[in-house]
Structure formats: C-alpha cells, structure tokens
Design a protein around this motif. Structure first.
Motif, PDB file in Angstrom:
ATOM      1  N   GLU A   1     -92.866  25.955 -43.065  1.00 10.37           N
ATOM      2  CA  GLU A   1     -92.667  24.467 -43.095  1.00 10.37           C
ATOM      3  C   GLU A   1     -90.996  24.249 -44.288  1.00 10.37           C
ATOM      4  O   GLU A   1     -90.275  23.661 -43.393  1.00 10.37           O
ATOM      5  CB  GLU A   1     -93.348  23.326 -43.166  1.00 10.37           C
ATOM      6  N   TYR A   2     -91.256  24.979 -45.369  1.00  9.47           N
ATOM      7  CA  TYR A   2     -90.203  25.100 -46.856  1.00  9.47           C
ATOM      8  C   TYR A   2     -89.403  25.611 -45.531  1.00  9.47           C
ATOM      9  O   TYR A   2     -88.069  25.006 -46.076  1.00  9.47           O
ATOM     10  CB  TYR A   2     -90.985  25.797 -47.812  1.00  9.47           C
ATOM     11  N   GLY A   3     -89.366  26.989 -45.016  1.00 12.84           N
ATOM     12  CA  GLY A   3     -88.061  27.451 -44.164  1.00 12.84           C
ATOM     13  C   GLY A   3     -87.275  26.413 -43.693  1.00 12.84           C
ATOM     14  O   GLY A   3     -86.318  26.114 -43.746  1.00 12.84           O
ATOM     15  N   TRP A   4     -88.140  25.628 -42.903  1.00 14.50           N
ATOM     16  CA  TRP A   4     -87.355  24.823 -41.833  1.00 14.50           C
ATOM     17  C   TRP A   4     -86.764  23.858 -42.555  1.00 14.50           C
ATOM     18  O   TRP A   4     -85.644  22.897 -42.160  1.00 14.50           O
ATOM     19  CB  TRP A   4     -88.535  24.810 -40.979  1.00 14.50           C
ATOM     20  N   LEU A   5     -87.634  22.959 -43.396  1.00 14.76           N
ATOM     21  CA  LEU A   5     -87.045  21.811 -43.721  1.00 14.76           C
ATOM     22  C   LEU A   5     -85.892  22.106 -44.824  1.00 14.76           C
ATOM     23  O   LEU A   5     -84.440  21.825 -45.127  1.00 14.76           O
ATOM     24  CB  LEU A   5     -87.497  21.312 -45.783  1.00 14.76           C
ATOM     25  N   SER A   6     -85.867  23.602 -45.672  1.00 10.18           N
ATOM     26  CA  SER A   6     -84.359  23.990 -46.504  1.00 10.18           C
ATOM     27  C   SER A   6     -83.654  24.287 -45.051  1.00 10.18           C
ATOM     28  O   SER A   6     -81.949  24.243 -45.932  1.00 10.18           O
ATOM     29  CB  SER A   6     -84.873  25.322 -46.737  1.00 10.18           C
ATOM     30  N   ARG A   7     -83.887  24.836 -43.529  1.00 11.18           N
ATOM     31  CA  ARG A   7     -82.634  25.180 -42.777  1.00 11.18           C
ATOM     32  C   ARG A   7     -82.341  23.567 -42.397  1.00 11.18           C
ATOM     33  O   ARG A   7     -80.807  22.890 -42.324  1.00 11.18           O
ATOM     34  CB  ARG A   7     -83.266  25.363 -42.022  1.00 11.18           C
TER      35      ARG A   7
ATOM     36  N   VAL B   1     -83.035  19.794 -46.075  1.00 14.36           N
ATOM     37  CA  VAL B   1     -83.520  19.029 -47.777  1.00 14.36           C
ATOM     38  C   VAL B   1     -83.884  19.710 -48.900  1.00 14.36           C
ATOM     39  O   VAL B   1     -83.746  21.285 -48.589  1.00 14.36           O
ATOM     40  CB  VAL B   1     -85.116  19.561 -47.450  1.00 14.36           C
ATOM     41  N   ASP B   2     -83.402  19.666 -49.895  1.00 18.59           N
ATOM     42  CA  ASP B   2     -83.902  20.329 -51.696  1.00 18.59           C
ATOM     43  C   ASP B   2     -85.664  20.395 -51.885  1.00 18.59           C
ATOM     44  O   ASP B   2     -85.824  19.634 -51.747  1.00 18.59           O
ATOM     45  CB  ASP B   2     -83.450  19.318 -52.753  1.00 18.59           C
ATOM     46  N   THR B   3     -86.252  21.792 -50.955  1.00 21.64           N
ATOM     47  CA  THR B   3     -87.416  21.800 -51.339  1.00 21.64           C
ATOM     48  C   THR B   3     -87.895  22.104 -52.821  1.00 21.64           C
ATOM     49  O   THR B   3     -88.930  21.693 -52.969  1.00 21.64           O
ATOM     50  CB  THR B   3     -87.791  23.347 -50.552  1.00 21.64           C
ATOM     51  N   SER B   4     -87.021  22.449 -53.917  1.00 18.61           N
ATOM     52  CA  SER B   4     -87.638  22.593 -54.700  1.00 18.61           C
ATOM     53  C   SER B   4     -87.538  20.875 -55.180  1.00 18.61           C
ATOM     54  O   SER B   4     -88.594  20.826 -55.849  1.00 18.61           O
ATOM     55  CB  SER B   4     -86.335  23.002 -55.951  1.00 18.61           C
TER      56      SER B   4
END
Length: 629
Positions: free
Chosen positions: A71-77, A80-83
């Motif tokens: 999900e982090y990978g997709w949110l990054s795409r 979204v700033d996943t940090s």
DNA sequence: TCAAGATGCGCG
DNA sequence: AAAGCGCGCATCTTGA
C-alpha cells in the motif's frame, strides 16, 4: 491505541507476472477499499483517481493494512508523502508475535508459520478469503477480467478481517510489551518501499570491463580443467567428489573420532573450505585444487552476477530492482529477493541486494548523472551490541581503545605470540604477522556465537575469548538457562524468541545454545538499531527538504547506501552520523527504555562508485559526535 | 519433463 | 560424536 485509524486494502491489475507491486510501472491500481469512522468506502480507479482516499488518510491518526509495503508503494505513486503516514501492519504484527517461530525449525521438523492475511484469520477462526477469486489471482487472471462485484466483495472482506485481526494483535502486543518492536518494524516500511522503487544502477563501462576479464579467465580455466580432469563437470559436487577422492586419492577430512566429515546427507565434501584443508601431495592433486578454487570463484561470479549485470546494462539502462522482505528471518533482520529479468541469452535471472560480492560494489554508480554514492555503516556494530548486552568490562575497554585490533588478539592466541609483539610487527609491515592476522580474521567472532570446535590453534582462541570477555559469556549462558526454563527468551527491548524444542544432553550440550547466543546480538544490532538509524536518516533528510538530493537506494544489515548530489556530501555526513548515533540512543531510550551506554560508531564513504572513497569514522559518546582520525 | 532436495557460495 | 548465527540464488541430482 487510538480508534481514529483507517483500514485499507487495494487491488491492482497485475502486469508483471508477480504480485502487482507499485515498483513496476506496468501495474495499475484498480480498486481501493477502506474503512474510517465506522464508514465503508470503495473507489474503482487508477492512482490518478484516489483523491477521496487521500483526504480520508489525512484525517486518520494511522493506517491499518496487511503487508503495508504494498500500500505504501501505491500511495507513493498516488503522490502521498508516505513519510507522514504511520502504519500498523498486521503482517508485521503477526511476525512480531511469532518471533522466530515464523521460520519454523528444520531440526525438530516444525513447519514455517504462514503470516498471510488468510492464514492469520484462519488461525483465529475468522471468515476465510473467497477461494475462487483467490485461485484466479494465484493463476494470473487480472481483476479487470473478473466480475466487479466479486472483486469488490473480496476487497471489502479483506478490510473487515484486517481490522478484526488488528484489534486482536494490538491487545496481544500490548499485553506482552511488544508494541515498541512492532512500531520499529512499521516505521521502516515506507522507506523500504521508496528504496525498492528507486532501484540500483550499474556503471556500464565497468561492468563490461569486468565481464570481459572474467569471461576470458573462465574460458581458459574451463579448458584447463577439462584437460586436467578428462571432462568432469566442475559444478557437480558428485562428480567432483568422485574425482577428488577416488581418482586423485585425496584423504577425506576426518573429525576427532576418525569419522569422515560429510555433507548433511552423507555426501563427500567439495566446498571451498574443505578443499582448502585437503593435503595435496602429488602435482596432479595440487593442480586440481588450484584450478577448482579459481573456477568456482569465477564461475559463480559470472552466473550469479555478471551475466545479469551485463544484461541489465544492455537492455535496462543499467537499473535493476529487488524487494526487501521484512518478515522472513528468524532474528527479524531484513532479507532481500531479486526481481527476475528475462536476459537475452541466459534465461531468467535475478539479484538480491544483501549478498552482492564486495568486489562488485565498485560496479555500482549513481543513476543520476554526476551524482555520488554514499554509504554509512554501523562501526563494529554487533561487537558493540554484545558489549552492551553482556555489560562486559573488557569489551567496553577494547571498544574505547582506538588502537585496539581484534584480529591481532585472535592471532595472538592462535599463534601463541604476545599481542603487542604481533601488533607492532603487523604495523611495521612484517609479512608473517600480516599473514597470521589475515588468517585469524574469520575466527575472530566465531566464539562470540558459541563456536568451540576446531584445530588446537582455533580452540585456543575460542577458550581465550571466553576468558577475555567473562561478563558477556555469563550473560549469554544466562540466556540459555532462561530458555531452558521458559522455552523462550525475552530480550531487554521486549522481543521474544522461542525455542520450544530446547533440551540439554547428559553431556551438558544444549541443542539451541549457539542460536541463543546469537539472536539477541544480531537482532538488537541489525533488526532494531539499523532500522531505527536509517529511518531517522530518511526523516531528517525529508524534514530538511533534501529528499531530492539524498536518495536511499539500498540497505545491507548494518548499512545504508544513498545516491547523493555532489553539493550535499557534507549534509549526508552530518545527517548520517546524527541518525546512526544520537537518534538511535534517543529512540532506544524513549521506545524501549534502554540506556545504551556503549559508544556507537559510524563509518562513511562517499565516492563515484559504491564502497569507494576513503572512510571517515565517527564516534557517538555521551551526547557528542566526534570525528575519529 | 518437472519439482524438490542437495550442495555450494555470496553477503553481514 | 560434534556442534558460530542469519539469509537467497544457481546448478546439479534424484525420483516420479
């Protein structure tokens, strides 16, 4: 512990013949389902159509998902700033709860425990996944080819069970004081997702050069080997054993009772270490050992790395990707798996990121023109962690003594030469002393993890080690007794490791002792401290707005590798030393209540290629960071 | 022909 | 009787 969380699951159109990770641009986001404030939401659409999800995520205190790196990978795409997103990953929660049991135990025949969402739920008696959609997915049917309602039902069902699972795990982790461990795992995940997306870049010229050099060498060695042996396959341990021990009449290595040393299933040994010890008398014997040694080395370098690297340079712009596995190892350090690429001539090949030969690190350069590669690693990390956990006076003294040379101590015991004499001779460039130190190197840390058997010289050192660090030895023995009594070990930071089949023989030998000596040290160093350090580094870089000029590309157990814009090398040094020093100390204190009072060190190398450039060393002691000459 | 097991070897 | 720990990938062998 808040209830203001958002539970998320996404489905993707998988075009990479794998799992639809966001790393591969061919994969597409298809559907997101989430639950927030008791409300259910679902949105069909690509990464450009998920604004409502982004808005809801902003309102939530944290996310809940299973295998959140996906999900982090997709949110990054999505952009979204996943940090800025805290996650509770139910896969990692199950991993922490299981400790080392996740990988099973071959000795006692305990099978590995699956931590897939379905397996976690089945263990708790929740509703299982829809088997039909699951079978389709496992066989490469795309969600765009399935009935929409079935996919939607599955996604919603996953959100439902993930939440159920989360609530159960949160209670268990809280009650057993392991929420901190989960927190450490979870805050690392978005960084791993970023590294995976970035990929590693090879220097085409250097790869070509080394490839040609190795191929030529390989061709001539293969010919010579065929001539010398009459054409056996050097890769076949069976054929090599037959040639070694039947034709060339080598004596097999024997243990003390006179039994031949064999492979686990009784085969005659042909590995490099065994061959090194064989006594060659005839010319034919000597020639064979020399040829086999070189051929194995060159052959494995070509088939495991250079064939792949060459293809990556020729057909993929020099960049390749691998994944990090956050829930495989028994100790909870990371492992890595290469993403296979179909090469032009050698079939499907891949390369993971944690075992790249040291000689080949110099083949890696920055993907961005003119940029540098920076590497920071934890200096003598496991030994320092051992000194801390063992509260060992001598180990602390050795670490504080900047002239101290561990390998000379080893050689001193093995060759029965006083330490200062050997050390001075080594520093003066004496050949004998240097060779002795070199040959002692592989022995230095063997006794730290329970190594006790070997040649008289080796055993002299193993005994000397125990006498030199008595406090550490006592603490390690205490761990063994704790496991004998309770079947598990609770570490000072809360992690639990389990040995359900531990037993003591009448001789006093404990089957799991060496693993018990090792786990707390390996784990605190490479499953806690380094993840903490590299997570901090990433956050500081972003907080200072330097994420466009300092870009993490790999991490290997005790180190982080970044691409760096040449104007920001000094910033990298500053941030890396702070992250690997002060930040780690603060985190260990706040999250785990540990007062880590052994100095932490960091080594930093910056150059045009990985592992090149002279190392700068820093020590972090009592709140200060100091450069070491 | 295929999958699983065995072996060797790279890293920290 | 002997006994460092932790991994993943390539290749050969084995057995169905």
């Amino acid at each position: 512990m808040s209830s203001e969380y958002l539970v998320l699951d996404v489905e993707t159109i998988v075009n990479d013949n794998r799992f639809g990770s966001a790393i591969d641009p061919r994969n597409q986001l298809a559907l997101a389902c989430w639950k927030i404030d008791g409300k259910w939401k679902a949105k069909w659409g690509s990464e450009f159509e998920q604004q409502e999800l982004v808005d809801d995520i902003r309102r939530a205190k944290f996310l809940v998902f299973h295998h959140g790196k996906y999900e982090y990978g997709w949110l990054s795409r999505i952009g979204v700033d996943t940090s800025q997103l805290l996650g509770f990953d139910t896969m990692l929660a199950e991993y922490v709860l299981l400790g080392n049991l996740v990988s099973g135990d071959t000795e006692s025949g305990v099978r590995p425990t699956s931590i897939s969402l379905d397996a976690c739920c089945q263990r708790r008696g929740y509703r299982p996944k829809d088997p039909i959609v699951d079978t389709w997915m496992a066989n490469g049917i795309k969600v765009s080819e399935m009935p929409k309602k079935w996919v939607l039902d599955r996604c919603i069902q996953d959100v439902r069970t993930t939440e159920q699972l989360f609530l159960d795990q949160r209670r268990q982790l809280h009650d057993s004081n392991r929420l901190g461990c989960l927190y450490t795992r979870c805050i690392l995940t978005p960084l791993l997702a970023e590294i995976e997306k970035e990929g590693c870049h090879l220097d085409k010229n250097r790869v070509e050069e080394v490839y040609n050099e190795y191929s030529d060498r390989f061709t001539s060695l293969t010919k010579e080997f065929a001539r010398a042996t009459g054409g056996i396959n050097w890769r076949s341990s069976k054929q090599v054993a037959k040639y070694l021990y039947d034709d060339l009449q080598f004596e097999e290595l024997r243990d003390r009772s006179g039994e031949p040393k064999r492979t686990p299933s009784g085969g005659r040994q042909t590995n490099a270490k065994a061959l090194e010890k064989l006594k060659a008398i005839t010319e034919a014997q000597k020639e064979f050992l020399a040829l086999k040694k070189q051929l194995s080395k060159i052959g494995s370098a070509i088939s495991k790395n250079l064939d792949y690297f060459k293809d990556v340079c020729e057909s993929h712009n020099g960049t390749f990707h691998a994944e990090f596995n956050q829930s495989i190892t028994a100790t909870h350090r990371l492992s890595s798996t290469g993403i296979a690429v179909e090469t032009a001539t050698k079939g499907s090949k891949s390369c993971q990121l944690t075992n790249i030969p040291r000689n080949f690190k110099r083949l890696f350069s920055a993907r961005r023109d003119g940029w540098l590669i920076g590497e920071v690693d934890g200096a003598q990390l496991e030994f320092r962690v051992a000194a801390f956990l063992g509260n060992d006076k001598q180990a602390r003294a050795d670490i504080a003594d900047r002239e101290f040379d561990a390998h000379c101590v080893t050689a001193s015991a093995m060759y029965e030469v006083p330490y200062t004499e050997l050390r001075n001779a080594y520093l003066a460039g004496d050949k004998v002393a240097s060779d002795r130190r070199q040959s002692a190197k592989p022995e230095t840390f063997k006794p730290l993890y329970g190594g006790s058997k070997g040649t008289p010289a080796q055993e002299r050192w193993y005994e000397a080690f125990k006498r030199r660090y008595p406090d550490l030895a006592a603490v390690q023995l205490g761990w063994v007794y704790e496991v004998l009594e309770k079947k598990y070990l609770t570490t000072p930071w809360g992690m639990r490791y389990y040995w359900p089949n531990i037993r003591m023989a009448s001789s006093g030998y404990v089957n799991n002792a060496s693993a018990i000596y090792n786990y707390p040290i390996q784990a605190l160093a490479t499953a806690e401290i380094i993840p903490i350090a590299i997570t901090y580094l990433w956050h500081i870089v972003r907080a200072e707005g330097l994420d466009e000029v300092i870009v993490p590309i790999n991490t290997v157990h005790d180190s982080l590798v970044c691409e760096i814009h040449p104007d920001y090398a000094a910033d990298f040094r500053r941030i890396a030393t702070e992250a690997f020093g002060l930040c780690v100390l603060r985190y260990l204190s706040v999250v785990y209540g540990l007062d880590f009072d052994v100095p932490l060190g960091a080594g930093i190398k910056i150059g045009e290629h990985w592992s090149e450039g002279t190392e700068e060393r820093y020590e972090c002691l009592k709140g200060n960071i100091e450069r070491v000459k």
